[in-house]
Design a protein around this motif. Structure first.
Motif, PDB file in Angstrom:
ATOM      1  N   ASP A  17       0.826  -1.214   0.000  1.00  0.00           N
ATOM      2  CA  ASP A  17       0.000   0.000   0.000  1.00  0.00           C
ATOM      3  C   ASP A  17       0.858   1.261   0.000  1.00  0.00           C
ATOM      4  OD1 ASP A  17      -2.312  -1.482  -0.043  1.00  0.00           O
ATOM      5  OD2 ASP A  17      -2.723  -1.279   2.109  1.00  0.00           O
ATOM      6  N   ALA A  21       1.333   4.140  -3.073  1.00  0.00           N
ATOM      7  CA  ALA A  21       1.203   5.584  -2.873  1.00  0.00           C
ATOM      8  C   ALA A  21       2.412   6.312  -3.451  1.00  0.00           C
ATOM      9  CB  ALA A  21       1.054   5.895  -1.384  1.00  0.00           C
ATOM     10  N   TYR A 174       7.824   9.352   4.924  1.00  0.00           N
ATOM     11  CA  TYR A 174       7.215   8.216   5.634  1.00  0.00           C
ATOM     12  C   TYR A 174       7.723   8.151   7.064  1.00  0.00           C
ATOM     13  CZ  TYR A 174       6.298   3.531   7.312  1.00  0.00           C
ATOM     14  OH  TYR A 174       5.901   2.472   8.094  1.00  0.00           O
ATOM     15  N   ASP A 178       2.263   6.020   9.457  1.00  0.00           N
ATOM     16  CA  ASP A 178       1.613   6.812   8.403  1.00  0.00           C
ATOM     17  C   ASP A 178       0.752   5.909   7.530  1.00  0.00           C
ATOM     18  OD1 ASP A 178       2.788   9.179   9.179  1.00  0.00           O
ATOM     19  OD2 ASP A 178       4.210   9.276   7.509  1.00  0.00           O
ATOM     20  N   SER A 179      -0.432   6.372   7.202  1.00  0.00           N
ATOM     21  CA  SER A 179      -1.293   5.637   6.269  1.00  0.00           C
ATOM     22  C   SER A 179      -0.807   5.874   4.841  1.00  0.00           C
ATOM     23  CB  SER A 179      -2.733   6.123   6.392  1.00  0.00           C
ATOM     24  OG  SER A 179      -2.847   7.458   5.919  1.00  0.00           O
ATOM     25  N   ALA A 180      -1.288   5.034   3.926  1.00  0.00           N
ATOM     26  CA  ALA A 180      -0.937   5.216   2.518  1.00  0.00           C
ATOM     27  C   ALA A 180      -1.396   6.578   2.022  1.00  0.00           C
ATOM     28  CB  ALA A 180      -1.545   4.094   1.679  1.00  0.00           C
ATOM     29  N   GLU A 181      -2.543   7.035   2.523  1.00  0.00           N
ATOM     30  CA  GLU A 181      -3.066   8.341   2.095  1.00  0.00           C
ATOM     31  C   GLU A 181      -2.151   9.467   2.554  1.00  0.00           C
ATOM     32  OE1 GLU A 181      -6.049   5.330   1.861  1.00  0.00           O
ATOM     33  OE2 GLU A 181      -4.849   5.955   3.596  1.00  0.00           O
ATOM     34  N   VAL A 182      -1.660   9.373   3.776  1.00  0.00           N
ATOM     35  CA  VAL A 182      -0.735  10.391   4.293  1.00  0.00           C
ATOM     36  C   VAL A 182       0.559  10.386   3.479  1.00  0.00           C
ATOM     37  CG1 VAL A 182       0.750  10.985   6.252  1.00  0.00           C
ATOM     38  CG2 VAL A 182      -1.669  10.465   6.618  1.00  0.00           C
ATOM     39  N   ALA A 184       0.954   9.362   0.419  1.00  0.00           N
ATOM     40  CA  ALA A 184       0.670   9.883  -0.922  1.00  0.00           C
ATOM     41  C   ALA A 184       0.695  11.403  -0.920  1.00  0.00           C
ATOM     42  CB  ALA A 184      -0.690   9.374  -1.405  1.00  0.00           C
ATOM     43  N   GLY A 185       0.103  12.006   0.094  1.00  0.00           N
ATOM     44  CA  GLY A 185       0.097  13.464   0.189  1.00  0.00           C
ATOM     45  C   GLY A 185       1.491  14.037   0.335  1.00  0.00           C
ATOM     46  N   GLU A 188       3.401  13.570  -3.010  1.00  0.00           N
ATOM     47  CA  GLU A 188       2.971  14.527  -4.034  1.00  0.00           C
ATOM     48  C   GLU A 188       3.546  15.911  -3.773  1.00  0.00           C
ATOM     49  OE1 GLU A 188      -1.240  14.080  -3.832  1.00  0.00           O
ATOM     50  OE2 GLU A 188      -1.196  12.082  -4.760  1.00  0.00           O
TER      51      GLU A 188
END
Length: 198
Positions: A17, A21, A174, A178-182, A184-185, A188
């Motif tokens: 995951d 991300a 990372y 941390d979640s995958a969404e965090v 990813a943010g 990016e």
């Protein structure tokens, strides 16, 4: 894009995951430090899933035996915090990329002579862009230099102006938990900072 995601503390259960991300954000080099939980399992999972789109490998590689263990996963990137010529040579013998850690010109030239593909300037926050600029003046102009430690979106332009080829990014991309969404943010934002700093 010359950004290496350093996933210290990554667990095998979250590897795919988190990897998705990062790759989705455009990160194409991913390392799992060998002092993470079950690092070879995470590296193997990342290699199977993303090895065709990203260079997957290990960080904090200190021994020739660890190089061999990583090679068995199919991963092809070896990153070290130090300049161990035996680790560099073993990596190259196995057809892997070697990014050893250096802090001085003496270490840098030893790494180059052993066959390093790129140099990891570590700890970057101690060397700084000024130190990098001084080293760049004597190193081969085509030798890639990655600053690791103390690199932020705000100072990327300074590092690049001093001659950095790219960056290794750890806690800014990372942290355990941390979640995958965090992730990813964060990824990016770092990719955008890289683009803006060019």
């Amino acid at each position: 894009m010359n950004l290496v995601a350093i996933l210290r503390g990554l667990t095998p259960a979250e590897a795919v995951d988190i990897g998705a991300a990062l790759v989705g954000a455009g990160i194409t080099r991913i390392e799992v430090p060998m002092n993470s939980p079950d690092p070879l399992d995470s590296i193997a999972a990342l290699q199977v899933r993303f090895g065709d789109r990203a260079a997957i490998g290990a960080g904090t590689v200190l021994t020739v035996a660890q190089v061999s263990q990583v090679a068995e996963t199919g991963a092809r990137l070896i990153v070290s915090p130090n300049c161990n010529v035996e680790v560099i040579r073993a990596s190259k013998t196995l057809g892997m990329e070697s990014f050893p850690g250096v802090m001085t010109p003496t270490e840098a030239f030893a790494a180059i002579d052993a066959g390093a593909d790129a140099l990891k300037l570590f700890p970057g926050d101690l060397i700084g862009p000024i130190g990098l600029r001084a080293m760049k003046a004597v190193l081969p102009p085509d030798m890639p230099l990655y600053a690791v430690g103390g690199v932020t979106p705000a100072n990327m332009a300074d590092w690049l102006a001093a001659g950095a080829t790219g960056f290794g990014i750890g806690s800014s991309i990372y942290k355990p938990g941390d979640s995958a969404e965090v992730v990813a943010g964060k990824a990016e934002a770092l990719v955008a900072a890289w683009t803006n700093a060019q």
